[in-house]
Design an enzyme around this catalytic site. Structure first.
Site, short mmCIF file in Angstrom:
data_model
loop_
_atom_site.label_atom_id
_atom_site.label_comp_id
_atom_site.label_asym_id
_atom_site.label_seq_id
_atom_site.Cartn_x
_atom_site.Cartn_y
_atom_site.Cartn_z
N ARG A 55 0.83 -1.17 0.01
CA ARG A 55 -0.07 -0.18 0.13
C ARG A 55 0.67 1.42 0.07
NH1 ARG A 55 -4.37 -0.72 4.47
NH2 ARG A 55 -4.98 1.24 4.23
N GLN A 89 -10.03 9.15 8.42
CA GLN A 89 -9.81 7.85 8.83
C GLN A 89 -8.52 7.05 7.87
OE1 GLN A 89 -13.80 5.64 9.74
NE2 GLN A 89 -14.19 7.30 8.51
N HIS A 107 -6.47 6.97 12.42
CA HIS A 107 -6.26 5.72 12.42
C HIS A 107 -4.91 5.48 11.82
CE1 HIS A 107 -10.76 4.33 11.50
NE2 HIS A 107 -10.36 4.28 13.01
N CYS A 115 7.84 2.21 17.11
CA CYS A 115 8.71 1.31 17.73
C CYS A 115 7.59 0.46 18.80
CB CYS A 115 9.77 2.16 18.60
SG CYS A 115 10.70 1.06 19.89
N THR A 175 -17.34 7.84 3.60
CA THR A 175 -17.08 6.84 4.88
C THR A 175 -18.31 5.98 4.67
OG1 THR A 175 -16.60 6.12 7.12
CG2 THR A 175 -17.62 8.43 6.68
N ASN A 200 -21.47 11.22 -0.22
CA ASN A 200 -21.21 9.87 -0.42
C ASN A 200 -21.81 9.59 -1.79
OD1 ASN A 200 -20.75 6.90 -0.18
ND2 ASN A 200 -20.57 7.25 1.92
N LEU A 201 -21.22 8.29 -2.34
CA LEU A 201 -21.85 7.83 -3.48
C LEU A 201 -23.24 7.30 -3.15
CD1 LEU A 201 -19.00 5.77 -5.21
CD2 LEU A 201 -19.85 7.94 -5.94
N GLU A 202 -23.48 6.75 -2.30
CA GLU A 202 -24.69 6.07 -1.74
C GLU A 202 -25.01 6.19 -0.16
OE1 GLU A 202 -23.53 2.12 -2.99
OE2 GLU A 202 -22.86 1.68 -1.07
N ALA A 218 -17.35 12.39 -4.65
CA ALA A 218 -16.76 13.67 -3.81
C ALA A 218 -15.93 14.69 -4.80
CB ALA A 218 -16.01 13.27 -2.69
C1 BJW Z 1 -17.24 7.58 -2.21
C2 BJW Z 1 -16.44 7.65 -3.38
C3 BJW Z 1 -16.41 8.81 -3.77
C4 BJW Z 1 -16.52 5.67 -2.70
N1 BJW Z 1 -17.12 9.80 -3.52
N2 BJW Z 1 -17.68 8.52 -1.54
C5 BJW Z 1 -19.68 -3.68 17.80
C6 BJW Z 1 -20.40 -2.59 17.72
C7 BJW Z 1 -19.88 -1.10 17.65
C8 BJW Z 1 -18.09 -1.32 17.63
C9 BJW Z 1 -17.66 -2.51 17.70
C10 BJW Z 1 -18.39 -3.54 17.76
N3 BJW Z 1 -17.49 -4.85 17.66
C11 BJW Z 1 -16.00 -3.94 17.56
C12 BJW Z 1 -16.31 -2.94 17.88
C13 BJW Z 1 -15.11 -1.93 17.61
C14 BJW Z 1 -14.52 -1.69 16.35
C15 BJW Z 1 -15.43 -1.45 15.23
O1 BJW Z 1 -16.07 -0.50 14.77
N4 BJW Z 1 -15.85 -2.86 14.45
C16 BJW Z 1 -16.97 -2.77 13.44
C17 BJW Z 1 -16.44 -3.63 12.29
C18 BJW Z 1 -18.28 -3.23 14.04
N5 BJW Z 1 -13.81 -0.51 16.25
C19 BJW Z 1 -12.36 -0.79 16.72
O2 BJW Z 1 -12.02 -1.46 17.39
C20 BJW Z 1 -11.66 0.85 16.95
N6 BJW Z 1 -11.30 0.96 18.15
C21 BJW Z 1 -12.01 1.06 19.01
O3 BJW Z 1 -13.04 1.15 19.10
O4 BJW Z 1 -11.25 1.32 20.47
C22 BJW Z 1 -12.18 1.25 21.57
C23 BJW Z 1 -11.53 -0.05 22.11
C24 BJW Z 1 -10.32 -0.16 22.31
C25 BJW Z 1 -9.96 -1.50 23.02
C26 BJW Z 1 -10.87 -2.72 22.95
C27 BJW Z 1 -12.15 -2.39 22.54
C28 BJW Z 1 -12.63 -1.40 22.15
C29 BJW Z 1 -10.62 0.77 16.01
C30 BJW Z 1 -10.92 0.55 14.65
C31 BJW Z 1 -9.81 0.74 13.51
C32 BJW Z 1 -10.10 0.63 12.19
N7 BJW Z 1 -8.91 0.45 11.29
C33 BJW Z 1 -9.06 0.42 9.99
C34 BJW Z 1 -7.58 0.09 9.17
C35 BJW Z 1 -6.64 1.09 9.27
C36 BJW Z 1 -5.46 0.87 8.61
C37 BJW Z 1 -5.40 0.70 7.31
O5 BJW Z 1 -5.80 1.44 6.63
O6 BJW Z 1 -5.18 -0.42 7.05
O7 BJW Z 1 -9.37 1.64 9.44
S1 BJW Z 1 -10.23 -0.61 9.21
C38 BJW Z 1 -10.74 0.43 8.02
O8 BJW Z 1 -12.15 0.82 8.11
C39 BJW Z 1 -9.99 1.45 8.05
C40 BJW Z 1 -10.85 2.68 7.50
O9 BJW Z 1 -10.25 3.81 8.00
C41 BJW Z 1 -12.15 2.46 8.31
C42 BJW Z 1 -13.24 2.86 7.67
O10 BJW Z 1 -13.72 2.64 6.44
P1 BJW Z 1 -14.11 3.68 5.69
O11 BJW Z 1 -13.08 4.69 5.33
O12 BJW Z 1 -15.49 3.85 5.97
O13 BJW Z 1 -13.93 3.05 3.80
P2 BJW Z 1 -15.08 2.15 3.37
O14 BJW Z 1 -14.40 1.43 2.38
O15 BJW Z 1 -15.96 1.03 4.45
O16 BJW Z 1 -16.23 3.12 2.61
C43 BJW Z 1 -15.95 3.97 1.65
C44 BJW Z 1 -17.01 4.84 1.48
O17 BJW Z 1 -17.09 5.67 0.25
C45 BJW Z 1 -18.31 3.93 1.05
O18 BJW Z 1 -19.47 4.42 1.67
C46 BJW Z 1 -18.44 4.21 -0.47
O19 BJW Z 1 -19.72 4.46 -1.06
C47 BJW Z 1 -17.93 5.84 -0.43
N8 BJW Z 1 -17.13 6.26 -1.68
N9 BJW Z 1 -16.23 6.44 -3.60
C48 BJW Z 1 -17.74 9.94 -2.35
N10 BJW Z 1 -15.74 8.93 -5.08
#
Ligand code: BJW
Length: 230
Positions: A55, A89, A107, A115, A175, A200-202, A218
């Protein structure tokens, strides 16, 4: 006006960086558990290093650059009419390349490694491997990607919640609303009286919580929306 902008993978899609949950998204080739959890890193560090190395190489390749949406946000900040905070994010640096200065990478950042012992971050523009030792402290300490995996605490949460409690406009761009705590920001901002707009797109998972929705790429619709601001 005080504006908090939350951005997700969708804002970088038009720059050529894949989103996470699209059908051609990164997770297609890799299970989330394998590449985005501390357990995955413990089990198979080489796979995780390789995943982020690929990446990083893509991000630094000549074809990748900020698109009109990144540029529109940077210009909004530069104009100085509004107080703008971008909470992203995304781990790419496209907001910075466009000129955004007031930004939180909740993120983490792909161009940093960290480290495992001291927590100190180091610039990472080349591949990082298990053999790379941290230059800062204990001999042999390992470097890990400076990214927030599932189960880990996102960065600068105190500053983010403070800004959400004090903003007039909450703008969410590209997002899916699948991942918390970011998916909860709209509720937080609304509870303090902000106007909430989704681009968003949707419809995202949290679409019903927004006051207004603008559906389209966007890169096209964001600047049109920003022109409507006072
Ligand atoms: C367009 C477009 C265009 C396309 N124009 N739009 C149950 C309930 C609630 C919460 C939890 C649960 N079980 C676990 C949790 C917590 C968990 C969580 O949320 N899990 C879910 C799966 C339910 N969260 C965590 O663990 C977080 N930490 C936390 O809660 O800490 C407290 C805690 C501490 C200790 C113990 C327990 C809790 C941490 C989350 C970390 C997320 N990390 C990632 C990877 C980062 C590194 C990497 O990049 O590799 O972050 S995962 C991934 O998802 C990445 C992103 O930042 C994140 C969000 O994704 P995003 O940006 O929304 O992307 P997409 O692909 O999903 O969506 C793209 C959008 O764009 C779409 O809607 C398209 O339509 C749109 N789009 N083209 C406009 N041109």
């Amino acid at each position: 006006m005080k504006i908090v902008v939350l951005t997700g993978a969708g804002i970088s899609a038009e720059s050529g960086i894949q989103t996470f949950r699209a059908s051609d998204g990164l997770w297609e080739n890799h299970r989330i558990e394998d590449v985005a959890t501390p357990e995955g890193f413990m089990k198979n560090p080489n796979l995780v290093y390789q995943f982020y190395n690929e990446r990083r190489r893509q991000l630094l390749s000549p074809g990748i650059s900020p698109n009109p949406a990144h540029i529109a946000l940077a210009e909004l900040e530069k104009q100085g009419k509004h107080e703008v905070l971008v909470v992203t994010q995304n781990i790419d640096d496209l907001h910075e390349r466009a000129g955004t200065q007031n930004i939180i990478h909740m993120h983490g950042e792909l161009l940093l490694s960290r480290c495992e012992v001291s927590g100190i971050t180091h610039e990472a523009r080349q591949d990082v491997t298990e053999e790379d030792e941290c230059p800062c402290c204990t001999p042999g300490a390992r470097l890990r990607p400076h990214v927030v995996w599932f189960g880990e605490m996102p960065l600068e949460m105190e500053r983010i919640y403070e800004a959400l409690s004090d903003c007039d406009l909450f703008l969410s761009i590209g997002t899916s609303g699948n991942v918390y705590p970011a998916a909860g920001f709209v509720a937080e901002a609304k509870a303090y009286g902000a106007r909430a707009v989704e681009i968003n797109l949707e419809a995202s998972m949290t679409a019903t919580q927004f006051d207004e929705h603008i559906y389209g790429p966007a890169g096209t619709v964001l600047s049109e929306f920003l022109m409507t601001l006072p």
